[in-house]
Design a protein around this motif. Structure first.
Motif, PDB file in Angstrom:
ATOM      1  N   ALA A  40       0.790  -1.396   0.051  1.00  0.00           N
ATOM      2  CA  ALA A  40      -0.045   0.020  -0.095  1.00  0.00           C
ATOM      3  C   ALA A  40       0.857   1.218  -0.007  1.00  0.00           C
ATOM      4  CB  ALA A  40      -1.051   0.044   1.294  1.00  0.00           C
ATOM      5  N   ALA A  41       0.355   2.283  -0.456  1.00  0.00           N
ATOM      6  CA  ALA A  41       1.042   3.732  -0.775  1.00  0.00           C
ATOM      7  C   ALA A  41       1.782   3.986   0.635  1.00  0.00           C
ATOM      8  CB  ALA A  41       0.238   4.846  -1.373  1.00  0.00           C
ATOM      9  N   ASP A  74      10.265   7.086   3.978  1.00  0.00           N
ATOM     10  CA  ASP A  74      10.337   8.084   5.049  1.00  0.00           C
ATOM     11  C   ASP A  74      11.756   7.691   5.969  1.00  0.00           C
ATOM     12  OD1 ASP A  74      10.121  10.452   6.220  1.00  0.00           O
ATOM     13  OD2 ASP A  74       8.025   9.859   7.085  1.00  0.00           O
ATOM     14  N   HIS A  75      11.438   6.556   6.510  1.00  0.00           N
ATOM     15  CA  HIS A  75      12.536   6.058   7.606  1.00  0.00           C
ATOM     16  C   HIS A  75      14.122   5.941   6.749  1.00  0.00           C
ATOM     17  CE1 HIS A  75       8.919   5.705   9.861  1.00  0.00           C
ATOM     18  NE2 HIS A  75       9.911   5.532  10.937  1.00  0.00           N
ATOM     19  N   ARG A  76      13.925   5.331   5.532  1.00  0.00           N
ATOM     20  CA  ARG A  76      15.184   5.235   4.994  1.00  0.00           C
ATOM     21  C   ARG A  76      15.896   6.570   4.723  1.00  0.00           C
ATOM     22  NH1 ARG A  76      19.601   2.877   3.016  1.00  0.00           N
ATOM     23  NH2 ARG A  76      19.991   2.906   0.690  1.00  0.00           N
ATOM     24  N   ALA A  77      15.124   7.646   4.544  1.00  0.00           N
ATOM     25  CA  ALA A  77      15.700   9.090   4.383  1.00  0.00           C
ATOM     26  C   ALA A  77      16.167   9.319   5.618  1.00  0.00           C
ATOM     27  CB  ALA A  77      14.454  10.068   3.976  1.00  0.00           C
ATOM     28  N   MET A  78      15.441   8.995   6.715  1.00  0.00           N
ATOM     29  CA  MET A  78      16.166   9.399   8.195  1.00  0.00           C
ATOM     30  C   MET A  78      17.443   8.842   8.274  1.00  0.00           C
ATOM     31  SD  MET A  78      12.798   9.038  10.581  1.00  0.00           S
ATOM     32  CE  MET A  78      11.037   9.844   9.839  1.00  0.00           C
ATOM     33  N   ASP A  79      17.522   7.350   7.835  1.00  0.00           N
ATOM     34  CA  ASP A  79      18.871   6.931   8.001  1.00  0.00           C
ATOM     35  C   ASP A  79      19.757   7.451   7.340  1.00  0.00           C
ATOM     36  OD1 ASP A  79      20.282   4.595   9.225  1.00  0.00           O
ATOM     37  OD2 ASP A  79      19.956   3.494   7.508  1.00  0.00           O
ATOM     38  N   LEU A 104       4.538   9.755  -1.818  1.00  0.00           N
ATOM     39  CA  LEU A 104       3.604   8.407  -1.387  1.00  0.00           C
ATOM     40  C   LEU A 104       2.505   8.842  -0.118  1.00  0.00           C
ATOM     41  CD1 LEU A 104       6.673   6.185  -1.483  1.00  0.00           C
ATOM     42  CD2 LEU A 104       4.518   5.935  -2.817  1.00  0.00           C
ATOM     43  N   TYR A 105       2.816   9.474   0.675  1.00  0.00           N
ATOM     44  CA  TYR A 105       1.804  10.001   1.677  1.00  0.00           C
ATOM     45  C   TYR A 105       0.776  10.479   1.114  1.00  0.00           C
ATOM     46  CZ  TYR A 105       5.017   8.900   5.860  1.00  0.00           C
ATOM     47  OH  TYR A 105       5.773   8.444   6.675  1.00  0.00           O
ATOM     48  N   ALA A 106       0.935  11.751   0.090  1.00  0.00           N
ATOM     49  CA  ALA A 106      -0.101  12.371  -0.467  1.00  0.00           C
ATOM     50  C   ALA A 106      -1.087  11.044  -1.342  1.00  0.00           C
ATOM     51  CB  ALA A 106       0.379  13.629  -1.261  1.00  0.00           C
ATOM     52  N   ALA A 107      -0.480  10.293  -1.999  1.00  0.00           N
ATOM     53  CA  ALA A 107      -1.203   9.335  -2.564  1.00  0.00           C
ATOM     54  C   ALA A 107      -2.006   8.559  -1.639  1.00  0.00           C
ATOM     55  CB  ALA A 107      -0.192   8.472  -3.530  1.00  0.00           C
ATOM     56  N   ALA A 108      -1.490   8.508  -0.372  1.00  0.00           N
ATOM     57  CA  ALA A 108      -2.068   7.597   0.498  1.00  0.00           C
ATOM     58  C   ALA A 108      -3.351   8.360   1.184  1.00  0.00           C
ATOM     59  CB  ALA A 108      -1.208   7.060   1.596  1.00  0.00           C
ATOM     60  N   GLY A 139      -1.293  15.779   5.474  1.00  0.00           N
ATOM     61  CA  GLY A 139      -0.557  16.273   6.667  1.00  0.00           C
ATOM     62  C   GLY A 139       0.908  15.550   6.784  1.00  0.00           C
ATOM     63  N   GLU A 140       0.894  14.273   6.635  1.00  0.00           N
ATOM     64  CA  GLU A 140       2.017  13.492   6.640  1.00  0.00           C
ATOM     65  C   GLU A 140       3.158  14.011   5.658  1.00  0.00           C
ATOM     66  OE1 GLU A 140       4.331  12.196   9.288  1.00  0.00           O
ATOM     67  OE2 GLU A 140       2.453  11.810   9.683  1.00  0.00           O
ATOM     68  N   ALA A 141       2.442  14.265   4.423  1.00  0.00           N
ATOM     69  CA  ALA A 141       3.322  14.799   3.581  1.00  0.00           C
ATOM     70  C   ALA A 141       3.955  16.146   3.779  1.00  0.00           C
ATOM     71  CB  ALA A 141       2.123  14.685   2.079  1.00  0.00           C
ATOM     72  N   LEU A 142       3.172  16.969   4.060  1.00  0.00           N
ATOM     73  CA  LEU A 142       3.953  18.173   4.550  1.00  0.00           C
ATOM     74  C   LEU A 142       5.202  17.993   5.589  1.00  0.00           C
ATOM     75  CD1 LEU A 142       0.887  20.433   4.912  1.00  0.00           C
ATOM     76  CD2 LEU A 142       2.544  20.603   3.183  1.00  0.00           C
ATOM     77  N   ALA A 143       4.732  16.886   6.554  1.00  0.00           N
ATOM     78  CA  ALA A 143       5.590  16.612   7.727  1.00  0.00           C
ATOM     79  C   ALA A 143       6.926  16.114   7.052  1.00  0.00           C
ATOM     80  CB  ALA A 143       5.323  15.671   8.726  1.00  0.00           C
ATOM     81  N   ALA A 144       6.741  15.111   6.031  1.00  0.00           N
ATOM     82  CA  ALA A 144       7.939  14.534   5.487  1.00  0.00           C
ATOM     83  C   ALA A 144       8.886  15.808   4.567  1.00  0.00           C
ATOM     84  CB  ALA A 144       7.536  13.679   4.292  1.00  0.00           C
ATOM     85  N   ARG A 145       8.040  16.630   4.019  1.00  0.00           N
ATOM     86  CA  ARG A 145       9.016  17.686   3.501  1.00  0.00           C
ATOM     87  C   ARG A 145       9.460  18.468   4.266  1.00  0.00           C
ATOM     88  NH1 ARG A 145       7.800  17.860  -1.781  1.00  0.00           N
ATOM     89  NH2 ARG A 145       5.971  16.882  -2.592  1.00  0.00           N
TER      90      ARG A 145
END
Length: 976
Positions: free
Chosen positions: A428-429, A437-442, A457-461, A465-471
């Protein structure tokens, strides 16, 4: 090396040779001296030269050479016992014991010969009237060696039951043997009880406590008394290191390293003694050594690559595997030779058991620096790390989500495991978004593009709000790379979008708080980068951002760990800003709140940084108790999640706080841990060196001089003025000089003190330079280097004068006076002149002093100077009091001591003991001058001074006893 022309010259030469280091060179000189003795035609000279040869052979690796000179000595005794004086007669019988143990240590000597020798020893001791104690001790050694426990126990009991006489081994050696047997029989606690008086310094000899310290290591480890084992290793190895004859004790220290996770130090020990691999003069100690070499190599083989290079016998290079095989073969071959001689399998069984030992402590920090511990080689990877079937994928995702939602360590790794398990699976998206997201953090800065991918991917899901948090997270990572302005520009737009979305109920508090926190973090990054140039507006923006996070989240956290962590982090930001603006107390309160919030949220490892910051602020405020509490809390909160370098820093800070509070024993424990974790972190040369510097100082404060010296010597090569400051280098050498002085290593102490003085010479303030020069002079004097000591005292005196320290100047002059007197008779005038100068300097300073406390100290110094002047003059006088020049010297001495009495009397009760000491010295001078009335008057003055003193006053008792003795002498003089 002077020519041997008479018996006295021979004796001097043997005494000088006896002071040389153990080894073949000293043995060769003893052989040469025997040849010279034979030329003198004096039987006693040959006897003494043979005895000297025996002694140096016994204290060397060439013990097998003892038998020939002893056989010759015994023949000379049997033929002409009258050629032996009392001392050599005693020595001959004493050396019987060396022969007994020496035969036992040589497998080529038949056991029947050893038993025959034991009978010969018993017969000759009985003829000489000696107790059988030494004989039974020797019998015990034979029985224990061959493994005859019943006979050994009988001989052990008879040994202890027999009377001690002049042939018995010294107390220290006897206790070592008794404790060894108890440990051998599995009674470790009893062994250590027996060894106690030796370990505590009550009984010592040439080889004790060296061997007891070594023998105690494994029993202490088996009993779990690891701190004592560590201390005994550091103390004991320092003693055995320079002594060639102590290969068996050296082996015990190598074994200790193998059993405590200190394999790298064990390799260093092997490298220091390459000859121990090949010296054949004492097979028994070679067996011990090769056995523990095999043990150490097996440990290395279990830890690291088998082709690890290790020190071994000269002539080739060795790997751990090769040396293990070689050492085992050598050890078992030697053991077999002993067993063949003894008719048992006891020695081989002991050797195998010793080689099979497992570590008793996983890793015991020692405080001294060693190379990095070998690490196990990575196993070859033939298959993917994750072996979960795809049916487990939902469980993996659920666990990864649980860890990330509760901010647990390992969340990033859990999502990586999901990613590996999901290869080829359509997810799933939302699941894919969280993986990316966690790969980026690592990945850190390299993961910045992945944050944008995760946002899509968050936006597609369906989670804008989580998409903005990731950016926003990507923007913060960008700020960490130094692009703060660009990050601020990016976060501004994300901030507006998040607030608008939240106002429309398009996202939740958690996602909005994530964006606001990223913005606050970026603004804090701008504050930190601005440093001293930070502007009020920059601080205000950061504070406003942190407070905005609090305004959004406070009261809405519930059971949401992420939101609770936002509150805690925002409070920590406010604390940091308060500290920057000088509000130290406010900052401390806010850091405390942040820490408590993290702990309350079940995230104690996040509180570590803030407890550490709080400790620094508390220390600044003078609240050392709070600083201590905070540092302990940081260590507790960090638990297993602390990185090695962070653990080292916290332990070191706590050590410094505890040391400042006078708790040096506990401080030493934390400095030890700091050194260990700094080494683990690869920071041996920086943080580790500073930790060892501190540890050495704390050990010195406790009077643990040998341990402190080992640690400080280990720290010095890594300490540098550039990294640690020249003050640390000077202090380390200063402390080391103090340790070496306490250990009687005066020449080395002088060297360290002079090295420290040379650095301090360039400092603007010269008090430390003067002190170090004075201490170096003391060490040079104790080392017998009187000319060098005089120069150093003169240098110190000039420095004391330059800094206006009269006390130091006066004491340097007095010390030079005593050195001048010690040198030769011609130095009497120079000695008197120097002491007179000391009196003059003191008197002049006293006349100029205007402070009452300073005056009182100077009066006391003047009194001591007069007293020492009197003692010096009395010492310079010969015993013939009839000679007028001698009487004149004694009169001058009496005059100085009488002045000392008067000066001390002016100080009243504060100088009572000094005055009565001077009174007694004056009385004895009066007696030497045949003036009984004057002597009696001084004695009665002392008795009157202590008329009201109780019996619990030790000084009063001693002074009264001496005064009574003086009156008795006076009465006897009068009777004559």
């Amino acid at each position: 090396m002077g020519e041997i022309t008479d018996f006295d010259a021979l004796r001097r030469a043997m005494a000088e040779n006896g002071e040389e280091p153990e080894g073949p060179a000293r043995n060769a000189r003893a052989e040469q001296l025997l040849v010279e003795a034979e030329k003198l035609g004096v039987p006693l000279a040959v006897i003494e030269a043979l005895g000297h040869q025996l002694k140096v052979y016994n204290y060397s690796s060439e013990k097998d050479k003892m038998f020939v000179p002893f056989a010759r000595l015994l023949r000379m005794w049997d033929e002409r016992p009258e050629d032996f004086d009392a001392y050599e007669t005693h020595s001959l019988h004493w050396v019987f014991k060396w022969m007994s143990s020496g035969m036992l240590d040589q497998p080529h000597i038949p056991l029947a010969s050893v038993e025959k020798w034991l009978g010969e020893m018993e017969h000759r001791y009985r003829l000489a009237g000696h107790s059988e104690r030494a004989v039974r001790s020797a019998e015990f050694s034979v029985a224990a060696h061959v493994g005859d426990v019943a006979r050994a126990e009988r001989a052990y009991g008879a040994w202890l039951a027999a009377d001690r006489d002049s042939m018995a081994d010294c107390h220290a050696c006897e206790l070592h043997g008794q404790g060894w047997w108890q440990a051998e029989r599995g009674r470790d606690a009893e062994a250590l009880r027996l060894w106690g008086p030796v370990l505590e310094g009550e009984f010592t000899c040439a080889h004790e406590p060296h061997t007891v310290l070594a023998s105690s290591l494994t029993p202490l480890l088996r009993l779990g008394r690891v701190d004592e084992a560590r201390a005994n290793h550091l103390r004991g190895f320092r003693l055995v290191r320079p002594m060639e004859s102590m290969r068996g004790a050296y082996a015990d220290h190598v074994e200790f390293c193998a059993l405590t996770g200190n394999e790298a130090r064990g390799l260093e020990l092997l490298a220091e003694r390459p000859a121990y691999f090949t010296d054949d003069g004492h097979p028994r100690s070679k067996l011990d050594f090769m056995t523990v070499v095999a043990l150490l190599m097996d440990r290395l083989g279990a830890l690291g690559p088998a082709d690890l290079r290790v020190p071994g016998p000269a002539g080739r290079t060795w790997t751990a595997r090769e040396l293990a095989a070689h050492a085992r073969e050598e050890a078992l071959a030697l053991a077999a030779r002993f067993d063949e001689r003894n008719g048992t399998t006891h020695i081989s069984e002991r050797a195998r058991a010793r080689m099979r030992q497992e570590p008793l402590v996983e890793r015991l920090p020692l405080g001294v620096r060693t190379a990095a511990r070998p690490t196990p080689a990575a196993a070859p990877v033939n298959a993917p790390e994750d072996t979960h079937p795809r049916s487990d994928l939902p469980a993996l995702i659920a666990e990864a989500r649980r860890l990330s939602d509760t901010l647990q360590p390992g969340a990033v790794e859990a999502w990586a495991a999901v990613s590996r398990a999901a290869e080829g699976v359509e997810l799933a998206a939302l699941d894919r978004a969280e993986i990316v997201d966690h790969r980026a953090m690592d990945l850190g800065p390299e993961g910045i593009p992945l944050f944008a991918e995760a946002a899509e991917l968050y936006a597609a899901a369906g989670d804008p709000g989580e998409a903005l948090a990731a950016r926003a997270r990507g923007a913060y990572v960008r700020a960490l790379t130094g692009e703060v302005s660009e990050a601020l520009a990016t976060i501004a737009g994300l901030y507006d979008e998040a607030l608008a979305l939240y106002a429309e109920d398009g996202t939740g508090v958690r996602q909005t708080a994530a964006v606001l926190m990223s913005r606050a973090r970026i603004l804090m990054r701008r504050v930190r980068e601005a440093q001293d140039a930070v502007q009020g507006a920059v601080l205000a923006d950061a504070e406003s951002a942190a407070r905005e996070v609090l305004a959004l989240v406070e009261g809405q956290t519930g059971d949401d760990v992420r939101l609770a962590s936002r509150v805690a982090e925002a409070q920590a930001m406010l604390a940091e800003l308060a500290a920057l603006t000088g509000d130290v107390e406010g900052a401390a309160e806010l850091f405390a709140r942040a820490s408590a919030a993290f702990v309350g949220a079940g995230l104690p490892w996040f509180a570590v940084e803030y407890e550490a910051r709080l400790a620094g602020l508390a220390h600044h405020l003078g609240d050392t108790a709070e600083a201590e509490r905070a540092l302990r809390a940081a260590l507790e909160h960090g638990g297993p999640h602390l990185e090695a370098v962070g653990r080292a820093q916290l332990h070191l800070q706590l050590a410094e706080v505890l040391g400042g509070r006078g708790r040096s024993e506990e401080a030493a424990e934390h400095a030890l841990q700091a050194a260990h974790w700094a080494d683990e972190a690869g920071e041996s040369r920086t943080l580790g060196a500073w930790a060892r510097h501190q540890l050495g100082g704390f050990l010195l404060r406790q009077g643990r001089f040998a341990e402190a010296a080992e640690v400080l010597e280990s720290a010095l090569p890594d300490l540098s003025a550039e990294t640690h400051g020249d003050g640390a280098v000077v202090q380390t050498r200063w402390w080391l000089g103090d340790c070496l002085s306490e250990l009687g290593e005066h020449r080395a102490a002088a060297e360290r003190r002079l090295q420290a003085a040379e650095i301090a010479r360039h400092w603007p303030e010269q008090h430390d330079h003067a002190t170090l020069a004075h201490l170096a002079a003391e060490s040079l004097g104790h080392a017998g280097l009187h000319a060098e000591a005089d120069q150093a005292y003169a240098r110190a005196g000039g420095l004391w004068r330059s800094v206006g320290n009269v006390h130091g100047l006066v004491r340097s002059l007095r010390a030079r006076a005593w050195l001048a007197l010690r040198e030769d008779a011609a130095g009497e005038d120079q000695a008197s002149g120097l002491m007179a100068s000391a009196v003059e300097e003191c008197a002049a300073a006293l006349e100029a002093a205007d402070d009452e406390d300073a005056r009182m100290r100077l009066v006391a110094e003047l009194g001591h100077t007069h007293r020492q002047f009197g003692d010096l003059l009395a010492r310079s006088a010969a015993e013939d009091a009839e000679d007028e020049s001698i009487r004149g010297t004694l009169e001058a001495a009496l005059s100085q001591v009488t002045r000392a009495v008067a000066v001390f009397a002016s100080l009243g009760e504060d100088a009572l003991h000094s005055r009565t000491g001077a009174e007694l010295a004056a009385g004895w001078l009066e007696a030497d001058l045949s003036r009984p009335d004057g002597a009696a008057a001084h004695a009665r003055a002392v008795l009157a001074a202590y008329a009201g003193a109780g019996e619990d006053d030790e000084a009063a008792r001693e002074r009264r006893a001496e005064a009574e003795q003086m009156l008795q002498v006076v009465r006897e003089q009068g009777a004559e």
